[in-house]
Write a protein that holds these residues in place. Structure first.
Motif, PDB file in Angstrom:
ATOM      1  N   SER A  59       0.825  -1.165  -0.249  1.00 53.69           N
ATOM      2  CA  SER A  59       0.103   0.162   0.171  1.00 53.69           C
ATOM      3  C   SER A  59       0.764   1.737  -0.261  1.00 53.69           C
ATOM      4  O   SER A  59       2.071   0.971  -0.295  1.00 53.69           O
ATOM      5  CB  SER A  59      -1.138  -0.186   1.241  1.00 53.69           C
ATOM      6  OG  SER A  59      -0.379   0.007   2.636  1.00 53.69           O
ATOM      7  N   MET A  60       0.259   2.135  -0.148  1.00 51.79           N
ATOM      8  CA  MET A  60       1.215   3.524  -0.656  1.00 51.79           C
ATOM      9  C   MET A  60       1.715   4.049   0.935  1.00 51.79           C
ATOM     10  O   MET A  60       2.879   4.362   1.240  1.00 51.79           O
ATOM     11  CB  MET A  60      -0.036   4.733  -0.867  1.00 51.79           C
ATOM     12  CG  MET A  60      -0.111   4.234  -2.379  1.00 51.79           C
ATOM     13  SD  MET A  60       1.249   4.132  -3.815  1.00 51.79           S
ATOM     14  CE  MET A  60       1.424   6.620  -3.190  1.00 51.79           C
ATOM     15  N   ARG A  61       0.440   3.698   2.273  1.00 53.11           N
ATOM     16  CA  ARG A  61       1.531   4.289   3.025  1.00 53.11           C
ATOM     17  C   ARG A  61       2.380   3.287   4.010  1.00 53.11           C
ATOM     18  O   ARG A  61       2.790   4.012   4.737  1.00 53.11           O
ATOM     19  CB  ARG A  61       0.537   4.016   4.702  1.00 53.11           C
ATOM     20  CG  ARG A  61      -0.354   3.016   4.758  1.00 53.11           C
ATOM     21  CD  ARG A  61      -1.309   2.468   4.926  1.00 53.11           C
ATOM     22  NE  ARG A  61      -2.302   1.627   5.409  1.00 53.11           N
ATOM     23  CZ  ARG A  61      -3.319   1.648   6.157  1.00 53.11           C
ATOM     24  NH1 ARG A  61      -3.541   2.440   7.128  1.00 53.11           N
ATOM     25  NH2 ARG A  61      -4.286   0.035   6.599  1.00 53.11           N
ATOM     26  N   ASP A  64       8.315   4.675   2.560  1.00 51.15           N
ATOM     27  CA  ASP A  64       8.888   5.904   3.394  1.00 51.15           C
ATOM     28  C   ASP A  64       9.722   6.817   2.319  1.00 51.15           C
ATOM     29  O   ASP A  64       9.878   6.238   1.508  1.00 51.15           O
ATOM     30  CB  ASP A  64      10.541   5.185   3.828  1.00 51.15           C
ATOM     31  CG  ASP A  64      10.826   5.395   4.939  1.00 51.15           C
ATOM     32  OD1 ASP A  64      12.044   6.634   4.521  1.00 51.15           O
ATOM     33  OD2 ASP A  64      11.051   5.602   6.446  1.00 51.15           O
ATOM     34  N   TRP A  65       8.796   7.476   2.254  1.00 55.39           N
ATOM     35  CA  TRP A  65       8.979   8.616   1.240  1.00 55.39           C
ATOM     36  C   TRP A  65      10.442   9.378   1.547  1.00 55.39           C
ATOM     37  O   TRP A  65      11.190   9.515   0.583  1.00 55.39           O
ATOM     38  CB  TRP A  65       8.359  10.284   1.154  1.00 55.39           C
ATOM     39  CG  TRP A  65       6.204   9.062   0.899  1.00 55.39           C
ATOM     40  CD1 TRP A  65       5.382   8.669   1.714  1.00 55.39           C
ATOM     41  CD2 TRP A  65       6.095   8.459  -0.329  1.00 55.39           C
ATOM     42  NE1 TRP A  65       3.941   8.273   0.806  1.00 55.39           N
ATOM     43  CE2 TRP A  65       5.224   7.979  -0.174  1.00 55.39           C
ATOM     44  CE3 TRP A  65       6.565   8.701  -1.811  1.00 55.39           C
ATOM     45  CZ2 TRP A  65       4.572   7.739  -1.718  1.00 55.39           C
ATOM     46  CZ3 TRP A  65       6.525   8.312  -2.850  1.00 55.39           C
ATOM     47  CH2 TRP A  65       4.991   7.466  -2.859  1.00 55.39           C
TER      48      TRP A  65
END
Length: 290
Positions: A59-61, A64-65
């Protein structure tokens, strides 16, 4: 039959020993650097383990951006899988363990209790559940369990030598057996085989007195078991030394072979040696299996 006053006196005497044992174990446990028991696999937990590239289904969440911004790929931050294990202790409290050849040195029982309780403190504070084999004290977590373990470890057993307790052991738990293992070998063998059948692995830790390791006796001597059931008198004790040491070495070899067969680890400790070194060895041995 004890009167109420006699029972109270005995109870107070036993209770007075609890704080020193706990203090010794706390101090000893403090010498070992305690870390969380990471399982070196991803899952639920608080400690960082590794970054891995994003995979289909993530998932996108999970991304780790901050880490992903440093490259052209996207990364997921994984944490170590941390699950509480059940650890079962058996500490020999038979008369044989009360032996100490030097007035200033600890008895085998004193050293065994302190080491076992120190290990329990380390494991419980790392989130594990620790208890005793048998049905007297099931594995639990928390500081209250440390106090219960302290109290139980001060109780004594009858008979010359201890018999390993393997009842009510949880399947796939870990275990630590501490004793001089000088009694009937068959009892130890039966306990470990029973534990191995339930998927239990652990450590057999033999605690011996320096005199038991070296047999320094000469001249006329009377050898008597701590429970007074066995006695042998000789006029030349030194003649027994080679035979005794040979039998002791054979016992150690049999214990080591039994551990190898059942997937357990085997260690030996002399009470004249450092308790800190013994605890560190035990801690690492238990860590390898947890």
């Amino acid at each position: 039959m004890n009167t109420p006053s006699q029972l109270r006196t005995r109870a107070e005497s036993e209770a007075a020993r609890l704080p020193p044992l706990l203090a010794q174990a706390e101090h000893l446990a403090g010498t070992v650097l305690l870390g969380e028991h990471g399982r070196r696999r991803s899952g639920l937990g608080d400690d960082f383990w590794q970054y891995r590239p994003v995979q289909p289904g993530d998932s996108m969440r999970m991304i780790d951006w901050r880490r992903s911004a440093r490259s052209d790929s996207q990364f997921v931050r994984q944490r170590e899988w941390q699950v509480a294990q059940s650890v079962m202790l058996w500490v020999d409290q038979s008369p044989s363990m009360q032996f100490a050849s030097a007035d200033t040195g600890p008895s085998k029982a004193d050293r065994a209790r302190v080491l076992a309780l120190a290990i329990a403190i380390l494991l419980i504070r790392a989130g594990e559940r620790v208890g005793l084999t048998g049905t007297s004290l099931p594995p639990r977590r928390g500081e209250g369990q440390i106090l219960r373990l302290t109290e139980m470890l001060l109780q004594k057993e009858s008979g010359d030598y201890g018999t390993p307790e393997a009842r009510a052991m949880l399947p796939h738990a870990r275990a630590l057996f501490v004793s001089d293992f000088l009694g009937e070998f068959e009892a130890t063998e039966a306990a470990l085989l029973k534990a191995a059948d339930r998927g239990i692995r652990g450590v057999v830790f033999q605690v011996l007195d320096p005199a038991e390791e070296s047999f320094p006796f000469k001249g006329r001597a009377i050898f008597e078991s701590m429970g007074h059931s066995v006695s042998h008198e000789t006029r030349k004790a030194s003649d027994l030394r080679d035979r005794y040491l040979e039998r002791l070495a054979l016992r150690k070899d049999r214990l080591q072979m039994l551990c190898r067969t059942t997937g357990w680890q085997f260690g030996v400790h002399d009470t004249a040696q450092s308790a800190q070194a013994a605890l560190l060895w035990l801690f690492r041995a238990m860590e390898r299996r947890l």
